[in-house]
Design an enzyme around this catalytic site. Structure first.
Site, PDB file in Angstrom:
ATOM      1  N   ASP A 159      -4.261  -6.672  14.720  1.00  0.00           N
ATOM      2  CA  ASP A 159      -3.226  -6.869  13.746  1.00  0.00           C
ATOM      3  C   ASP A 159      -3.698  -5.869  12.298  1.00  0.00           C
ATOM      4  O   ASP A 159      -4.472  -5.572  12.366  1.00  0.00           O
ATOM      5  CB  ASP A 159      -3.018  -8.217  13.403  1.00  0.00           C
ATOM      6  N   GLU A 173      -2.548  -1.463   7.995  1.00  0.00           N
ATOM      7  CA  GLU A 173      -1.673  -0.706   7.270  1.00  0.00           C
ATOM      8  C   GLU A 173      -1.991  -0.514   5.779  1.00  0.00           C
ATOM      9  O   GLU A 173      -1.802   0.133   4.947  1.00  0.00           O
ATOM     10  CB  GLU A 173      -0.293  -1.152   7.311  1.00  0.00           C
ATOM     11  N   ASP A 216       6.866  -7.988  12.228  1.00  0.00           N
ATOM     12  CA  ASP A 216       7.697  -9.381  11.973  1.00  0.00           C
ATOM     13  C   ASP A 216       8.963  -9.211  11.657  1.00  0.00           C
ATOM     14  O   ASP A 216       9.528  -8.776  10.648  1.00  0.00           O
ATOM     15  CB  ASP A 216       6.857  -9.601  10.390  1.00  0.00           C
TER      16      ASP A 216
END
Length: 774
Positions: free
Chosen positions: A415, A418, A481
């Protein structure tokens, strides 16, 4: 970034220098170079006090032309750089004539005009596809001294632009301003987790800007007939990528930047997670797993999200003993139930983590300019970021992953990646602006290589959120998401199709949506879509995603489509092998398969799953769905009904159905197993033959679990006789199935029986060929 004020003026604070003519062109053995001058150099005085651009042409591989432009070349080399896979021995031709200097590679040619105004054109098979004219190429200086390089390539009438990463904005990028800058923005904004500086054109070419940092694109949004891209600094390099079709363009681009690895077959099954912020322990986990089995819901991977570790301690790779007192035993018990295990990780280390002091003392984290650890409080308190440019940090981080693999973990959800700062100092001196996007490449590569080392080649698989160009080499990626509604379901598909047109072979999304809790209808529609996607995961934020929480009908829907996907694995895994070898996405935008059909050029609510299956997800509670079928005789895979294409369709579907059509002239291998994705695909396989066309040979390959051919079949219709020939590596049993055919005149070399699914023809013992008289 925009620099112009309409057609005539420049925005305040910018000075633009563009070439007006080519000077001193040179055509060497495999390269071309010219000086691009901003003024006429005929008089000698014009050569004084002169800024100049230098333009070079070369070819790293057949059908690809590199354009390199610089203003001042003496600047220090900047890291990182994308890895470019070059071919050594391909033919490149150059020439210098009165009117042009040119370079040709395969079917592509680049030409720079020698006389008159500055102009550079690109041709494919002799036809001009794009080019750069007067005032297009430029060096730009801002009032603060910052410099930029810009190019504007022609955008033709009716030309559509696709790709540029996993973008949730409109599928056709014309009219959009897009920054290649990874951000955690969800699926409902213009921001993107996976920004790729590569686009495809409906005219049959691609453009890759070779810069890992910020690349700004104006796709018909500053100059409506131009695709503009700009980068900071004194240099610009881009590639024109050609090919016989859009498929070949994508194959060439992925040959340049890296082919996707082939994920193991087990990853194509159904994944179930704990969800994110829910409460769970081993009892909860086992209740989910046992509940799936009790309801005959095939489950193949169980994923532990963030809270397998203690809150505030992320990431420390240590199970929360208060919740999981016996993690090794628990994983063993899950393995006994036939499950693979995935756990959540990220590259951020909290001050509370057991890893923080060790990482700080050894220099394993990004640093401030004063030499201290770079930290902030977003996501985790006092969070540091692992520096993957440091080989020792990679080994250190990887060693904790190796311990988890030894414990029984099979995959990692990588995950984040970024939120990378631009004011940090890297171990290897990398430029932090260029590292912002590229960081995820080193992160995912580190984790992927640990899995390859521990589990073996062909067994590594991630569930990654962020990526840059080349990141397709480390699958699988998921969409991030999304929200639990139809709008977000549709935007997720747009993002996945755009990512596929950017070189990524395997993609997934959170079935049912991540944010909020879906109504039962959204959950069921999303389940059908998700289980006809590359990879399939039930995941959410604040609530569980087990089907029975959404009603008994939801259980039936998930069961039906999970078993359908398992039976389709001989076809899907064959398509996955093609994706890894050719660099094509498993989920393909319609324009990729049907570029000659104008009706397919804007479609973003349907897709091809491999070469032969068309999927149109249902985005409404009432089951009404509109979709387009290209010309030919298409067959519903679920009902056997034949439909003539070349038109729009409108259908009503219940929750146990959706438009799933088979392309004319296809062979779909259907497996004999419906409760797992990893089995002997050739054993007992049924070869479903759809709408054979006179004289056109149909072929299909059924792979083994390593991706090698286990069974190869071909069929051809000639004079009313359908000849089916099969070559199997072993003694696999197989049948030919003719959907919608109730009888055949006779069979040579086998026997036939009519069923509800159509005619089933089985060979005699030892036979490898059938002739069916229709």
């Amino acid at each position: 970034m925009k620099f112009s004020d309409g057609n005539w003026l420049t925005l305040p604070g910018f000075e633009i220098m563009s070439p007006i003519q080519a000077y001193d062109p040179k055509a060497r053995e495999k390269t071309v170079s010219v000086y691009a001058s901003p003024r006429d150099l005929t008089p000698r005085w014009a050569m004084l006090d002169l800024p100049m651009l230098t333009v070079g042409l070369s070819s790293p591989m057949e059908d690809v032309i590199r354009v390199s432009v610089h203003h001042h070349k003496g600047g220090a080399p900047l890291k990182p750089e994308f890895r470019i896979h070059e071919q050594e021995d391909h033919e490149v031709q150059t020439g210098l004539g009165d009117e042009e200097v040119w370079l040709q590679s395969g079917r592509l040619k680049a030409s720079i005009r020698r006389s008159g105004d500055w102009g550079m054109s690109f041709y494919q098979e002799g036809k001009r596809i794009t080019g750069s004219g007067l005032k297009a190429l430029a060096h730009i200086t801002r009032a603060d001294g910052q410099t930029f390089m810009r190019e504007q390539l022609d955008l033709g009438v009716g030309e559509h632009i696709y790709g540029l990463g996993e973008r949730f904005t409109p599928f056709v990028k014309n009219g959009q301003s897009l920054d290649i800058w990874n951000r955690d923005g969800g699926t409902g904004t213009e921001q993107a987790y996976k920004n790729i500086p590569f686009y495809l054109s409906s005219k049959g070419y691609g453009v890759f800007v070779n810069n890992p940092g910020l690349v700004s694109f104006e796709v018909g949004s500053e100059k409506v007939s131009k695709v503009q891209f700009s980068v900071e600094g004194e240099k610009l390099e881009y590639f024109i990528v050609g090919g016989e079709t859009l498929r070949h363009v994508l194959q060439n681009y992925t040959a340049l930047t890296g082919k996707p690895a082939l994920p193991p077959a087990w990853t194509f099954g159904l994944w179930l997670t704990t969800s994110f912020t829910t409460d769970y322990d081993e009892q909860t986990v086992m209740s989910f797993v046992d509940g799936m089995k009790e309801r005959d819901l095939p489950l193949h991977v169980f994923h532990f999200d963030c809270f397998w570790m203690k809150p505030l301690h992320w990431t420390d790779f240590e199970w929360d003993e208060a919740v999981f007192p016996d993690p090794g035993g628990m994983l063993g018990r899950l393995k006994e139930k036939g499950l693979k295990i995935c756990v959540w990780i990220n590259p951020y280390i909290s001050e509370q983590s057991r890893l923080f002091d060790e990482g700080a003392e050894n220099g394993y984290f990004l640093k401030n300019k004063d030499g201290g650890v770079w930290q902030w409080d977003r996501w985790q308190p006092g969070m540091a970021i692992v520096d993957f440019t440091n080989p020792n940090a990679c080994r250190w981080y990887g060693d904790y992953l190796r311990e988890l693999v030894d414990m029984g973990v099979d995959s990692f959800k990588t995950d984040f990646g970024e939120r990378i700062p631009t004011d940090a100092v890297y171990f290897d001196g990398s430029d932090p602006h260029r590292m912002h996007n590229y960081y995820t490449q080193l992160y995912n590569q580190t984790v992927f290589e640990v899995l390859e080392e521990k589990l073996g080649k062909g067994e590594a698989a991630l569930f990654a959120r962020s990526a840059t160009a080349g990141g397709q080499q480390f699958p699988v990626h998921w969409g991030g998401d999304c929200t639990a509604n139809y709008d977000s379901m549709a935007e997720s598909l747009r993002g996945g199709l755009s990512l596929g047109l950017s070189g990524f072979g395997f993609w997934s999304h959170d079935i049912g949506g991540f944010e909020s809790t879906a109504p039962a209808d959204v959950y069921m529609r999303w389940a059908a879509f998700g289980l006809l996607s590359s990879h399939s995961r039930l995941h959410g934020n604040q609530s569980y995603r087990v089907p029975w929480l959404f009603g008994e009908e939801a259980v039936e829907v998930v069961r039906f489509f999970t078993k359908l996907k398992c039976r389709l694995m001989p076809y899907l895994f064959g398509a996955a092998v093609d994706a890894s070898v050719l660099g094509l996405p498993l989920m393909r935008a319609m324009v990729l398969e049907f570029p000659e059909d104008p009706g397919c050029r804007t479609l973003d609510r349907q897709y091809m799953l491999g070469d032969s299956l068309l999927v149109a997800p249902v985005f409404s509670e009432d089951g009404q769905v509109e979709f387009y079928l290209p010309p030919g005789t298409w067959t519903s895979f679920l009902t056997g009904e034949k439909v003539q294409g070349g038109r729009w369709m409108s259908e009503q579907h219940g929750f146990m159905s959706l438009p799933l059509y088979v392309r004319p002239g296809s062979i779909i291998p259907v497996g004999a197993v419906d409760d797992k994705p990893d089995y002997d695909f050739a054993d007992g396989v049924e070869l479903h033959i759809f709408a054979p066309e006179e004289g056109k040979e149909m072929r299909v390959t059924v792979p083994d679990l390593k991706g090698k051919p286990a069974l190869q079949a071909k069929a051809v219709l000639a004079g009313g006789e359908l000849s089916v020939r099969v070559e199997a590596a072993g003694t696999s049993d197989w049948k030919a199935v003719l959907p919608g055919v109730s009888r055949v005149a006779s069979v040579k070399g086998g026997r036939a029986a009519s069923t509800e699914r159509g005619m089933i023809v089985a060979p005699d013992a030892g036979a490898a060929e059938l002739t069916i008289y229709l």
